[in-house]
Scaffold this active site. Structure first.
Site, short mmCIF file in Angstrom:
data_model
loop_
_atom_site.label_atom_id
_atom_site.label_comp_id
_atom_site.label_asym_id
_atom_site.label_seq_id
_atom_site.Cartn_x
_atom_site.Cartn_y
_atom_site.Cartn_z
N TYR A 265 3.69 33.67 0.80
CA TYR A 265 2.26 33.49 0.54
C TYR A 265 1.69 32.44 1.46
CZ TYR A 265 3.08 29.15 -2.13
OH TYR A 265 3.42 27.88 -2.51
N CYS A 266 0.38 32.55 1.67
CA CYS A 266 -0.36 31.55 2.45
C CYS A 266 -1.61 31.22 1.65
CB CYS A 266 -0.70 32.10 3.84
SG CYS A 266 -1.82 33.52 3.78
N ALA A 267 -2.66 30.77 2.33
CA ALA A 267 -3.86 30.36 1.59
C ALA A 267 -4.59 31.56 0.99
CB ALA A 267 -4.80 29.59 2.52
#
Ligand SMILES: Cc1cc2nc3c(=O)[nH]c(=O)nc-3n(C[C@H](O)[C@H](O)[C@H](O)COP(=O)(O)OP(=O)(O)OC[C@H]3O[C@@H](n4cnc5c(N)ncnc54)[C@H](O)[C@@H]3O)c2cc1C
Length: 531
Positions: free
Chosen positions: A494-496
Protein backbone atom coordinates in the site's frame (compact mmCIF):
# COMPACT_ATOMS: atom_id res chain seq x y z
CA UNK A 1 -56.63 19.65 -16.57
CA UNK A 2 -56.36 19.89 -12.81
CA UNK A 3 -52.93 19.75 -11.24
CA UNK A 4 -52.66 19.13 -7.51
CA UNK A 5 -49.46 20.61 -6.06
CA UNK A 6 -47.88 23.73 -7.51
CA UNK A 7 -44.17 23.29 -6.92
CA UNK A 8 -41.57 21.07 -8.63
CA UNK A 9 -43.47 18.33 -10.48
CA UNK A 10 -46.82 20.09 -10.66
CA UNK A 11 -45.54 23.33 -12.09
CA UNK A 12 -43.25 21.57 -14.58
CA UNK A 13 -46.30 19.70 -15.85
CA UNK A 14 -48.45 22.83 -15.98
CA UNK A 15 -46.03 25.01 -17.93
CA UNK A 16 -45.04 22.24 -20.34
CA UNK A 17 -48.71 21.47 -20.96
CA UNK A 18 -49.34 25.08 -21.81
CA UNK A 19 -46.41 25.19 -24.22
CA UNK A 20 -47.85 22.14 -25.97
CA UNK A 21 -51.51 23.09 -25.83
CA UNK A 22 -52.61 26.70 -25.93
CA UNK A 23 -56.31 25.73 -25.72
CA UNK A 24 -56.29 23.58 -22.58
CA UNK A 25 -57.96 24.88 -19.44
CA UNK A 26 -55.32 24.31 -16.75
CA UNK A 27 -56.05 24.76 -13.05
CA UNK A 28 -53.27 24.33 -10.46
CA UNK A 29 -54.34 23.93 -6.84
CA UNK A 30 -51.82 24.42 -4.06
CA UNK A 31 -52.56 23.98 -0.38
CA UNK A 32 -49.85 26.35 0.87
CA UNK A 33 -49.74 30.06 0.15
CA UNK A 34 -47.00 29.82 -2.47
CA UNK A 35 -46.29 28.08 -5.77
CA UNK A 36 -43.12 27.38 -7.67
CA UNK A 37 -40.87 28.19 -4.72
CA UNK A 38 -37.31 27.02 -4.32
CA UNK A 39 -37.58 24.18 -1.76
CA UNK A 40 -33.90 23.38 -2.21
CA UNK A 41 -32.95 26.92 -1.20
CA UNK A 42 -35.00 26.99 2.03
CA UNK A 43 -32.18 25.93 4.41
CA UNK A 44 -29.96 28.67 2.98
CA UNK A 45 -32.52 31.36 3.74
CA UNK A 46 -32.74 30.09 7.33
CA UNK A 47 -28.94 30.33 7.45
CA UNK A 48 -28.92 33.85 6.03
CA UNK A 49 -26.95 32.83 2.93
CA UNK A 50 -29.93 33.63 0.70
CA UNK A 51 -30.72 36.93 2.33
CA UNK A 52 -33.93 37.90 0.60
CA UNK A 53 -37.01 35.79 1.23
CA UNK A 54 -38.39 36.89 -2.13
CA UNK A 55 -35.46 35.20 -3.88
CA UNK A 56 -37.12 31.88 -2.98
CA UNK A 57 -40.32 32.77 -4.79
CA UNK A 58 -39.65 32.00 -8.42
CA UNK A 59 -43.18 32.64 -9.68
CA UNK A 60 -46.49 33.95 -8.40
CA UNK A 61 -50.05 33.07 -9.46
CA UNK A 62 -50.09 36.42 -11.30
CA UNK A 63 -46.84 35.82 -13.21
CA UNK A 64 -47.99 32.30 -14.13
CA UNK A 65 -51.32 33.67 -15.36
CA UNK A 66 -49.59 36.31 -17.43
CA UNK A 67 -47.07 34.09 -19.13
CA UNK A 68 -48.78 30.70 -19.21
CA UNK A 69 -52.47 31.50 -18.80
CA UNK A 70 -52.61 29.17 -15.79
CA UNK A 71 -55.42 29.38 -13.25
CA UNK A 72 -53.31 29.01 -10.08
CA UNK A 73 -55.20 28.78 -6.80
CA UNK A 74 -53.13 28.97 -3.62
CA UNK A 75 -54.50 28.13 -0.16
CA UNK A 76 -56.64 25.61 -2.02
CA UNK A 77 -56.61 21.96 -1.08
CA UNK A 78 -57.90 19.09 -3.17
CA UNK A 79 -59.71 17.14 -0.46
CA UNK A 80 -61.21 14.31 -2.49
CA UNK A 81 -61.62 12.96 -5.99
CA UNK A 82 -64.78 11.45 -7.38
CA UNK A 83 -63.37 9.30 -10.15
CA UNK A 84 -66.73 8.21 -11.49
CA UNK A 85 -67.94 11.78 -11.95
CA UNK A 86 -64.43 13.01 -12.84
CA UNK A 87 -64.68 15.73 -10.26
CA UNK A 88 -62.14 17.04 -7.75
CA UNK A 89 -63.50 18.55 -4.55
CA UNK A 90 -61.55 21.61 -3.50
CA UNK A 91 -61.58 23.53 -0.23
CA UNK A 92 -60.11 26.95 0.44
CA UNK A 93 -57.99 26.42 3.54
CA UNK A 94 -58.62 29.93 4.94
CA UNK A 95 -62.28 30.54 4.10
CA UNK A 96 -63.44 26.91 4.15
CA UNK A 97 -65.31 27.48 0.87
CA UNK A 98 -65.66 24.38 -1.26
CA UNK A 99 -65.95 23.80 -4.97
CA UNK A 100 -66.40 20.78 -7.22
CA UNK A 101 -64.29 21.04 -10.35
CA UNK A 102 -64.56 18.65 -13.28
CA UNK A 103 -61.51 17.30 -15.07
CA UNK A 104 -60.51 15.43 -18.19
CA UNK A 105 -57.07 14.67 -16.79
CA UNK A 106 -55.80 15.05 -13.26
CA UNK A 107 -52.13 15.25 -12.32
CA UNK A 108 -51.10 14.60 -8.73
CA UNK A 109 -47.82 16.09 -7.53
CA UNK A 110 -48.52 16.38 -3.79
CA UNK A 111 -44.94 15.72 -2.71
CA UNK A 112 -43.93 14.21 0.60
CA UNK A 113 -44.43 15.03 4.25
CA UNK A 114 -41.67 15.21 6.86
CA UNK A 115 -41.60 12.20 9.17
CA UNK A 116 -42.56 13.20 12.73
CA UNK A 117 -41.73 10.40 15.18
CA UNK A 118 -44.07 10.08 18.20
CA UNK A 119 -41.56 11.48 20.72
CA UNK A 120 -42.66 13.28 23.87
CA UNK A 121 -42.43 16.99 23.03
CA UNK A 122 -42.29 16.46 19.23
CA UNK A 123 -44.72 19.38 18.73
CA UNK A 124 -41.80 21.73 19.56
CA UNK A 125 -39.68 20.33 16.72
CA UNK A 126 -39.78 22.25 13.44
CA UNK A 127 -39.60 20.63 10.00
CA UNK A 128 -38.71 22.33 6.76
CA UNK A 129 -40.78 21.71 3.67
CA UNK A 130 -42.32 24.97 2.49
CA UNK A 131 -42.21 28.73 2.82
CA UNK A 132 -44.45 28.74 5.88
CA UNK A 133 -42.07 26.29 7.62
CA UNK A 134 -39.16 28.53 6.63
CA UNK A 135 -40.80 31.61 8.13
CA UNK A 136 -41.43 29.68 11.35
CA UNK A 137 -37.83 28.50 11.46
CA UNK A 138 -36.38 31.94 10.78
CA UNK A 139 -38.58 33.34 13.59
CA UNK A 140 -37.46 30.55 15.94
CA UNK A 141 -33.78 31.31 15.34
CA UNK A 142 -34.26 34.90 16.57
CA UNK A 143 -32.77 34.97 20.04
CA UNK A 144 -31.93 31.25 19.95
CA UNK A 145 -28.41 30.25 20.99
CA UNK A 146 -28.56 26.48 20.69
CA UNK A 147 -30.08 24.05 18.22
CA UNK A 148 -30.49 20.29 17.99
CA UNK A 149 -30.99 18.83 14.53
CA UNK A 150 -32.44 15.32 14.56
CA UNK A 151 -31.37 13.33 11.51
CA UNK A 152 -28.20 13.41 9.40
CA UNK A 153 -29.68 13.13 5.91
CA UNK A 154 -29.46 15.79 3.20
CA UNK A 155 -31.76 18.29 4.92
CA UNK A 156 -30.33 17.58 8.40
CA UNK A 157 -26.73 18.31 7.39
CA UNK A 158 -27.79 21.38 5.41
CA UNK A 159 -29.73 22.66 8.42
CA UNK A 160 -26.81 21.99 10.79
CA UNK A 161 -24.49 23.98 8.52
CA UNK A 162 -26.95 26.84 8.11
CA UNK A 163 -27.76 27.15 11.82
CA UNK A 164 -24.02 27.18 12.49
CA UNK A 165 -23.69 29.89 9.88
CA UNK A 166 -26.35 31.85 11.73
CA UNK A 167 -24.23 31.69 14.88
CA UNK A 168 -26.01 29.00 16.87
CA UNK A 169 -24.33 26.16 18.76
CA UNK A 170 -25.50 23.12 16.85
CA UNK A 171 -25.80 19.45 17.77
CA UNK A 172 -26.62 16.90 15.07
CA UNK A 173 -28.07 13.66 16.37
CA UNK A 174 -28.12 10.62 14.07
CA UNK A 175 -29.29 7.15 15.06
CA UNK A 176 -27.16 5.37 12.41
CA UNK A 177 -23.38 5.14 12.58
CA UNK A 178 -22.96 7.74 9.82
CA UNK A 179 -24.58 10.80 8.27
CA UNK A 180 -25.49 10.88 4.57
CA UNK A 181 -26.77 7.33 4.05
CA UNK A 182 -26.13 7.29 0.25
CA UNK A 183 -22.41 7.19 0.99
CA UNK A 184 -20.41 4.26 2.31
CA UNK A 185 -18.75 4.65 5.72
CA UNK A 186 -15.16 5.07 4.53
CA UNK A 187 -16.29 7.92 2.24
CA UNK A 188 -18.13 9.76 4.98
CA UNK A 189 -15.46 9.54 7.73
CA UNK A 190 -13.76 12.79 6.59
CA UNK A 191 -17.19 14.49 6.54
CA UNK A 192 -17.73 13.60 10.20
CA UNK A 193 -14.26 14.93 11.00
CA UNK A 194 -14.92 18.23 9.24
CA UNK A 195 -18.29 18.66 10.94
CA UNK A 196 -16.71 18.16 14.36
CA UNK A 197 -13.75 20.43 13.57
CA UNK A 198 -16.23 23.10 12.47
CA UNK A 199 -17.94 23.01 15.85
CA UNK A 200 -20.95 20.76 15.21
CA UNK A 201 -21.59 18.44 18.15
CA UNK A 202 -22.12 15.30 16.06
CA UNK A 203 -23.68 12.39 17.94
CA UNK A 204 -23.75 9.15 15.96
CA UNK A 205 -25.50 5.93 17.03
CA UNK A 206 -27.65 8.17 19.23
CA UNK A 207 -31.40 8.73 19.34
CA UNK A 208 -33.47 11.51 20.84
CA UNK A 209 -35.89 10.06 23.38
CA UNK A 210 -37.75 13.25 24.31
CA UNK A 211 -37.86 16.96 23.61
CA UNK A 212 -38.11 19.34 26.55
CA UNK A 213 -38.81 23.10 26.67
CA UNK A 214 -35.16 24.04 26.09
CA UNK A 215 -33.28 20.77 25.57
CA UNK A 216 -33.44 17.30 24.07
CA UNK A 217 -32.80 14.07 25.96
CA UNK A 218 -30.77 11.34 24.31
CA UNK A 219 -30.93 7.57 24.70
CA UNK A 220 -27.65 7.60 26.65
CA UNK A 221 -29.47 9.62 29.33
CA UNK A 222 -27.69 12.90 28.59
CA UNK A 223 -29.38 16.16 27.62
CA UNK A 224 -28.33 18.72 25.04
CA UNK A 225 -29.43 22.36 25.28
CA UNK A 226 -31.71 23.19 22.36
CA UNK A 227 -33.59 26.47 22.04
CA UNK A 228 -34.49 25.25 18.57
CA UNK A 229 -35.19 21.64 17.55
CA UNK A 230 -35.27 20.60 13.90
CA UNK A 231 -36.78 17.26 12.88
CA UNK A 232 -35.07 16.12 9.67
CA UNK A 233 -35.74 12.41 9.91
CA UNK A 234 -36.83 11.90 6.34
CA UNK A 235 -39.96 12.26 4.28
CA UNK A 236 -42.88 10.01 3.44
CA UNK A 237 -44.89 10.23 0.19
CA UNK A 238 -48.08 12.24 0.67
CA UNK A 239 -50.58 9.68 -0.56
CA UNK A 240 -53.63 10.97 1.34
CA UNK A 241 -55.54 12.09 -1.74
CA UNK A 242 -54.59 9.01 -3.77
CA UNK A 243 -55.68 6.77 -0.87
CA UNK A 244 -59.00 8.57 -0.62
CA UNK A 245 -59.51 8.22 -4.37
CA UNK A 246 -58.90 4.47 -4.19
CA UNK A 247 -55.85 4.62 -6.46
CA UNK A 248 -53.24 1.90 -6.13
CA UNK A 249 -50.77 2.89 -3.44
CA UNK A 250 -47.90 0.86 -2.07
CA UNK A 251 -45.11 2.77 -0.28
CA UNK A 252 -45.93 5.59 -2.70
CA UNK A 253 -48.50 6.08 -5.46
CA UNK A 254 -48.03 3.30 -8.02
CA UNK A 255 -47.64 4.53 -11.61
CA UNK A 256 -46.76 3.00 -14.96
CA UNK A 257 -43.97 4.04 -17.33
CA UNK A 258 -46.08 7.00 -18.51
CA UNK A 259 -46.78 8.01 -14.90
CA UNK A 260 -50.41 6.91 -15.09
CA UNK A 261 -51.92 5.73 -11.83
CA UNK A 262 -54.28 2.76 -11.65
CA UNK A 263 -56.83 5.20 -13.13
CA UNK A 264 -55.56 6.09 -16.62
CA UNK A 265 -57.09 9.58 -16.41
CA UNK A 266 -55.06 10.37 -13.31
CA UNK A 267 -51.29 10.82 -13.46
CA UNK A 268 -48.90 11.17 -10.53
CA UNK A 269 -45.30 12.40 -10.33
CA UNK A 270 -42.59 13.47 -7.91
CA UNK A 271 -41.91 12.58 -4.30
CA UNK A 272 -45.34 11.00 -3.87
CA UNK A 273 -44.80 8.21 -6.39
CA UNK A 274 -42.78 5.03 -6.49
CA UNK A 275 -40.11 5.15 -9.17
CA UNK A 276 -38.37 2.37 -11.05
CA UNK A 277 -34.76 1.79 -10.04
CA UNK A 278 -32.46 2.02 -13.05
CA UNK A 279 -30.31 -0.93 -11.97
CA UNK A 280 -32.73 -3.62 -10.88
CA UNK A 281 -36.12 -2.18 -11.94
CA UNK A 282 -37.44 -2.46 -8.36
CA UNK A 283 -39.89 0.11 -6.99
CA UNK A 284 -38.03 2.79 -5.04
CA UNK A 285 -38.71 6.11 -3.34
CA UNK A 286 -36.35 8.82 -4.57
CA UNK A 287 -37.48 12.23 -3.33
CA UNK A 288 -35.37 14.54 -5.50
CA UNK A 289 -36.12 17.70 -7.43
CA UNK A 290 -34.65 16.67 -10.76
CA UNK A 291 -36.81 13.53 -11.07
CA UNK A 292 -39.92 15.46 -9.99
CA UNK A 293 -39.31 18.13 -12.63
CA UNK A 294 -38.54 15.61 -15.34
CA UNK A 295 -41.59 13.50 -14.54
CA UNK A 296 -43.82 16.58 -14.65
CA UNK A 297 -42.57 17.32 -18.13
CA UNK A 298 -43.00 13.70 -19.27
CA UNK A 299 -46.62 13.64 -18.11
CA UNK A 300 -47.39 16.79 -20.05
CA UNK A 301 -45.77 15.21 -23.12
CA UNK A 302 -47.87 12.07 -22.73
CA UNK A 303 -51.12 13.98 -22.31
CA UNK A 304 -50.26 16.05 -25.38
CA UNK A 305 -49.55 12.89 -27.38
CA UNK A 306 -45.79 13.34 -27.61
CA UNK A 307 -43.67 10.18 -27.59
CA UNK A 308 -41.39 9.45 -24.64
CA UNK A 309 -41.54 7.42 -21.49
CA UNK A 310 -40.10 7.47 -18.01
CA UNK A 311 -36.64 6.09 -17.37
CA UNK A 312 -35.37 4.27 -14.34
CA UNK A 313 -33.86 6.52 -11.68
CA UNK A 314 -30.28 6.46 -10.40
CA UNK A 315 -30.91 8.81 -7.48
CA UNK A 316 -28.04 11.08 -8.51
CA UNK A 317 -27.69 13.64 -5.73
CA UNK A 318 -25.32 16.19 -4.28
CA UNK A 319 -25.16 18.16 -1.06
CA UNK A 320 -22.77 20.82 0.19
CA UNK A 321 -21.45 20.55 3.73
CA UNK A 322 -19.07 23.14 5.15
CA UNK A 323 -17.33 23.68 1.83
CA UNK A 324 -17.32 19.99 0.85
CA UNK A 325 -19.28 18.63 -2.08
CA UNK A 326 -20.74 15.20 -1.40
CA UNK A 327 -22.23 13.54 -4.45
CA UNK A 328 -23.44 10.07 -5.37
CA UNK A 329 -25.20 8.16 -8.12
CA UNK A 330 -26.55 4.64 -8.39
CA UNK A 331 -26.09 2.01 -5.70
CA UNK A 332 -23.63 2.13 -2.83
CA UNK A 333 -21.62 -0.80 -1.47
CA UNK A 334 -23.91 -1.28 1.55
CA UNK A 335 -26.91 -1.77 -0.71
CA UNK A 336 -25.07 -4.07 -3.10
CA UNK A 337 -23.90 -6.23 -0.20
CA UNK A 338 -27.39 -6.36 1.33
CA UNK A 339 -28.84 -7.39 -2.04
CA UNK A 340 -26.17 -10.10 -2.41
CA UNK A 341 -25.19 -8.60 -5.74
CA UNK A 342 -21.58 -9.20 -6.84
CA UNK A 343 -19.51 -6.03 -7.16
CA UNK A 344 -16.00 -4.71 -7.34
CA UNK A 345 -15.12 -1.52 -5.43
CA UNK A 346 -12.56 1.01 -6.63
CA UNK A 347 -11.31 3.93 -4.55
CA UNK A 348 -9.05 6.67 -5.80
CA UNK A 349 -7.98 10.03 -4.40
CA UNK A 350 -6.81 12.17 -7.30
CA UNK A 351 -6.23 15.91 -7.23
CA UNK A 352 -9.15 18.04 -8.39
CA UNK A 353 -6.86 19.55 -11.03
CA UNK A 354 -3.19 19.50 -12.05
CA UNK A 355 -1.18 19.84 -8.84
CA UNK A 356 1.29 22.32 -10.38
CA UNK A 357 -1.53 24.83 -10.83
CA UNK A 358 -2.45 26.64 -7.59
CA UNK A 359 -5.50 25.59 -5.62
CA UNK A 360 -5.58 21.85 -6.33
CA UNK A 361 -7.32 19.85 -3.64
CA UNK A 362 -7.96 16.18 -2.94
CA UNK A 363 -10.96 14.35 -4.26
CA UNK A 364 -12.22 11.07 -2.81
CA UNK A 365 -13.81 8.92 -5.52
CA UNK A 366 -15.42 5.53 -5.36
CA UNK A 367 -16.75 3.42 -8.22
CA UNK A 368 -18.77 0.23 -7.95
CA UNK A 369 -18.59 -2.17 -10.85
CA UNK A 370 -20.26 -5.43 -11.84
CA UNK A 371 -17.31 -7.88 -11.99
CA UNK A 372 -18.96 -10.00 -14.68
CA UNK A 373 -20.24 -7.39 -17.11
CA UNK A 374 -18.03 -4.40 -16.17
CA UNK A 375 -21.26 -2.35 -15.86
CA UNK A 376 -21.06 0.69 -13.61
CA UNK A 377 -23.32 0.18 -10.58
CA UNK A 378 -22.70 3.38 -8.67
CA UNK A 379 -20.24 6.08 -7.68
CA UNK A 380 -19.54 8.47 -4.82
CA UNK A 381 -17.37 11.59 -4.65
CA UNK A 382 -16.32 13.91 -1.82
CA UNK A 383 -14.16 16.98 -2.30
CA UNK A 384 -13.94 20.75 -2.09
CA UNK A 385 -14.51 21.01 -5.84
CA UNK A 386 -14.99 18.79 -8.85
CA UNK A 387 -17.08 16.12 -7.11
CA UNK A 388 -20.16 17.37 -8.94
CA UNK A 389 -18.82 17.05 -12.45
CA UNK A 390 -17.26 13.63 -11.86
CA UNK A 391 -20.54 12.22 -10.53
CA UNK A 392 -22.47 13.84 -13.36
CA UNK A 393 -20.13 12.30 -15.95
CA UNK A 394 -20.48 8.89 -14.33
CA UNK A 395 -24.27 9.19 -14.07
CA UNK A 396 -24.33 10.06 -17.76
CA UNK A 397 -22.08 7.09 -18.53
CA UNK A 398 -24.43 4.73 -16.65
CA UNK A 399 -27.44 6.10 -18.52
CA UNK A 400 -25.61 5.72 -21.81
CA UNK A 401 -24.67 2.13 -21.03
CA UNK A 402 -20.90 2.67 -20.93
CA UNK A 403 -18.84 0.14 -19.01
CA UNK A 404 -16.40 1.02 -16.24
CA UNK A 405 -13.46 0.39 -18.58
CA UNK A 406 -15.03 2.74 -21.14
CA UNK A 407 -14.48 5.59 -18.69
CA UNK A 408 -10.79 5.42 -19.59
CA UNK A 409 -11.61 6.48 -23.16
CA UNK A 410 -13.80 9.48 -22.40
CA UNK A 411 -12.50 12.71 -23.87
CA UNK A 412 -13.02 15.19 -21.07
CA UNK A 413 -12.24 18.89 -21.10
CA UNK A 414 -8.79 19.68 -19.74
CA UNK A 415 -6.69 22.67 -18.81
CA UNK A 416 -4.58 22.62 -15.64
CA UNK A 417 -6.87 24.79 -13.55
CA UNK A 418 -9.85 22.49 -14.22
CA UNK A 419 -8.60 18.92 -14.37
CA UNK A 420 -5.65 16.71 -15.24
CA UNK A 421 -4.73 15.41 -18.65
CA UNK A 422 -5.98 12.10 -17.32
CA UNK A 423 -9.17 13.21 -15.60
CA UNK A 424 -10.06 11.40 -12.35
CA UNK A 425 -12.91 9.73 -14.26
CA UNK A 426 -10.38 8.42 -16.81
CA UNK A 427 -8.27 7.13 -13.91
CA UNK A 428 -11.26 5.18 -12.59
CA UNK A 429 -11.56 3.66 -16.06
CA UNK A 430 -7.87 2.68 -16.09
CA UNK A 431 -8.17 1.00 -12.70
CA UNK A 432 -11.36 -0.77 -13.73
CA UNK A 433 -9.68 -1.99 -16.91
CA UNK A 434 -6.62 -3.28 -15.01
CA UNK A 435 -8.88 -5.19 -12.65
CA UNK A 436 -11.06 -6.54 -15.46
CA UNK A 437 -8.05 -7.85 -17.37
CA UNK A 438 -6.32 -9.21 -14.25
CA UNK A 439 -3.38 -6.80 -14.71
CA UNK A 440 -3.80 -5.80 -11.09
CA UNK A 441 -5.40 -7.20 -7.99
CA UNK A 442 -6.65 -5.11 -5.12
CA UNK A 443 -7.73 -5.67 -1.58
CA UNK A 444 -10.30 -3.52 0.23
CA UNK A 445 -9.74 -1.63 3.49
CA UNK A 446 -12.06 -3.98 5.39
CA UNK A 447 -10.20 -7.06 4.12
CA UNK A 448 -6.87 -6.06 5.69
CA UNK A 449 -6.34 -8.37 8.65
CA UNK A 450 -3.36 -9.88 10.43
CA UNK A 451 -3.04 -12.90 8.13
CA UNK A 452 -1.13 -11.34 5.22
CA UNK A 453 2.16 -9.41 5.51
CA UNK A 454 1.82 -5.71 4.65
CA UNK A 455 4.42 -3.61 2.88
CA UNK A 456 4.16 0.16 3.06
CA UNK A 457 5.86 1.49 -0.09
CA UNK A 458 5.66 5.19 0.85
CA UNK A 459 8.61 7.24 2.07
CA UNK A 460 9.97 6.71 5.60
CA UNK A 461 8.54 10.10 6.59
CA UNK A 462 5.03 9.17 5.43
CA UNK A 463 5.40 5.81 7.18
CA UNK A 464 6.48 7.51 10.42
CA UNK A 465 3.50 9.84 10.27
CA UNK A 466 1.09 6.91 10.44
CA UNK A 467 0.84 3.43 8.99
CA UNK A 468 -1.22 0.27 9.13
CA UNK A 469 -0.23 -1.76 12.22
CA UNK A 470 2.29 -4.49 11.43
CA UNK A 471 3.40 -3.03 8.08
CA UNK A 472 7.09 -2.90 7.15
CA UNK A 473 8.37 0.06 5.13
CA UNK A 474 10.20 -0.41 1.83
CA UNK A 475 9.75 2.67 -0.38
CA UNK A 476 8.76 1.86 -3.94
CA UNK A 477 11.90 3.51 -5.34
CA UNK A 478 14.17 1.03 -3.50
CA UNK A 479 11.92 -2.01 -3.85
CA UNK A 480 13.92 -3.59 -6.71
CA UNK A 481 17.09 -3.61 -4.64
CA UNK A 482 15.41 -4.84 -1.47
CA UNK A 483 13.35 -7.75 -2.74
CA UNK A 484 15.16 -10.14 -0.39
CA UNK A 485 13.83 -8.19 2.62
CA UNK A 486 10.24 -9.00 1.77
CA UNK A 487 8.39 -11.40 4.04
CA UNK A 488 7.23 -14.77 2.68
CA UNK A 489 3.63 -15.38 1.63
CA UNK A 490 0.99 -13.45 -0.26
CA UNK A 491 1.67 -9.76 0.15
CA UNK A 492 -0.41 -6.62 0.57
CA UNK A 493 1.29 -3.45 -0.63
CA UNK A 494 0.00 0.00 0.00
CA UNK A 495 0.92 3.63 -0.48
CA UNK A 496 -0.91 6.89 0.19
CA UNK A 497 -3.70 6.57 -2.38
CA UNK A 498 -2.97 3.44 -4.43
CA UNK A 499 -0.82 4.78 -7.29
CA UNK A 500 2.66 3.87 -6.03
CA UNK A 501 1.14 0.70 -4.59
CA UNK A 502 0.02 -0.26 -8.10
CA UNK A 503 3.55 0.26 -9.47
CA UNK A 504 4.97 -1.79 -6.58
CA UNK A 505 2.42 -4.55 -7.11
CA UNK A 506 3.22 -4.75 -10.83
CA UNK A 507 6.95 -4.91 -10.05
CA UNK A 508 6.53 -7.63 -7.43
CA UNK A 509 4.15 -9.75 -9.47
CA UNK A 510 6.71 -9.74 -12.31
CA UNK A 511 9.19 -11.09 -9.75
CA UNK A 512 6.88 -13.98 -9.06
CA UNK A 513 5.17 -12.68 -5.92
CA UNK A 514 1.45 -12.92 -5.31
CA UNK A 515 0.47 -9.42 -4.34
CA UNK A 516 -2.60 -7.24 -3.87
CA UNK A 517 -2.57 -3.46 -3.80
CA UNK A 518 -4.63 -1.85 -1.04
CA UNK A 519 -7.42 -0.11 -2.97
CA UNK A 520 -7.37 3.64 -2.26
CA UNK A 521 -4.24 3.20 -0.17
CA UNK A 522 -3.66 4.41 3.35
CA UNK A 523 -6.07 7.26 2.81
CA UNK A 524 -9.11 5.03 2.28
CA UNK A 525 -8.02 2.71 5.10
CA UNK A 526 -7.51 5.57 7.57
CA UNK A 527 -10.77 7.32 6.54
CA UNK A 528 -12.56 4.10 7.42
CA UNK A 529 -11.05 4.22 10.92
CA UNK A 530 -12.59 7.68 11.57
CA UNK A 531 -15.82 7.70 13.55
C1 LIG B 1 -35.47 21.80 2.52
C2 LIG B 1 -35.40 20.98 1.26
C3 LIG B 1 -34.25 20.96 0.51
C4 LIG B 1 -34.18 20.19 -0.64
N1 LIG B 1 -33.03 20.20 -1.38
C5 LIG B 1 -32.97 19.48 -2.52
C6 LIG B 1 -31.81 19.52 -3.34
O1 LIG B 1 -30.86 20.26 -3.05
N2 LIG B 1 -31.79 18.75 -4.46
C7 LIG B 1 -32.85 17.96 -4.81
O2 LIG B 1 -32.78 17.27 -5.84
N3 LIG B 1 -33.97 17.91 -4.07
C8 LIG B 1 -34.05 18.65 -2.93
N4 LIG B 1 -35.19 18.63 -2.19
C9 LIG B 1 -36.30 17.76 -2.62
C10 LIG B 1 -37.18 18.44 -3.65
O3 LIG B 1 -37.58 19.69 -3.19
C11 LIG B 1 -38.38 17.56 -3.90
O4 LIG B 1 -37.92 16.32 -4.37
C12 LIG B 1 -39.33 18.14 -4.93
O5 LIG B 1 -39.77 19.39 -4.52
C13 LIG B 1 -40.51 17.20 -5.13
O6 LIG B 1 -41.42 17.77 -6.01
P1 LIG B 1 -42.98 17.41 -5.89
O7 LIG B 1 -43.66 18.20 -6.94
O8 LIG B 1 -43.14 15.95 -5.82
O9 LIG B 1 -43.39 17.97 -4.44
P2 LIG B 1 -43.29 19.44 -3.86
O10 LIG B 1 -42.34 20.25 -4.62
O11 LIG B 1 -43.10 19.30 -2.40
O12 LIG B 1 -44.73 20.03 -4.12
C14 LIG B 1 -45.87 19.43 -3.57
C15 LIG B 1 -46.90 20.51 -3.27
O13 LIG B 1 -48.18 19.89 -3.25
C16 LIG B 1 -48.98 20.56 -2.29
N5 LIG B 1 -50.10 19.67 -1.96
C17 LIG B 1 -50.04 18.44 -1.39
N6 LIG B 1 -51.25 17.90 -1.28
C18 LIG B 1 -52.12 18.81 -1.76
C19 LIG B 1 -53.53 18.82 -1.91
N7 LIG B 1 -54.29 17.79 -1.54
N8 LIG B 1 -54.09 19.92 -2.44
C20 LIG B 1 -53.33 20.97 -2.84
N9 LIG B 1 -51.99 21.01 -2.74
C21 LIG B 1 -51.40 19.94 -2.20
C22 LIG B 1 -48.04 20.83 -1.17
O14 LIG B 1 -48.48 21.92 -0.39
C23 LIG B 1 -46.74 21.12 -1.90
O15 LIG B 1 -46.47 22.51 -2.00
C24 LIG B 1 -35.29 19.41 -1.04
C25 LIG B 1 -36.47 19.43 -0.28
C26 LIG B 1 -36.54 20.22 0.84
C27 LIG B 1 -37.80 20.25 1.63
Amino acid sequence: MIIVGGVAGGMSAATRLRRLNEQAEIVVVERSGYVSFANCGLPYHVGGVIEQRRSLLLQTPESLAARFNLDVRVHTEAVSIDREQRVAHLRHVETGETEALGYDRLILSPGARPVRPPLPGIERALSLRDIEDTDAMVAATEGAATAAVIGGGFIGVEMAENLLHRGLNVALIEAADQVMAPLDPEMVGPVHKLMRESGIDLRLRTSVTSIGPDSVTLDDGSTIPADLVVAAIGVRPDTALADQAGLRVDRGIVVDEFHRTSDPLIYAVGDAVEKVDALDQSQVLVPLANTANLQGRRVADHIAGQPGRGRGVLGTAIVGVLGLQIAATGWNEKRLREAGRPYRAIHTHPATHATYYPGADDLDLKLLVDPETDAILGAQAVGRSGADKRIDVIATAITGGLTASDLADLELAYAPQFSSAKDPVNMLGHIADNLRTGTSHTIQWHEVDGTRPRVDVRTPKEYADGSIPGAINIPVDSLRERLDELPDGDLIVYCAVGVRGHTAARLLSQHGRTVANLDGGYRTWSSAQLD
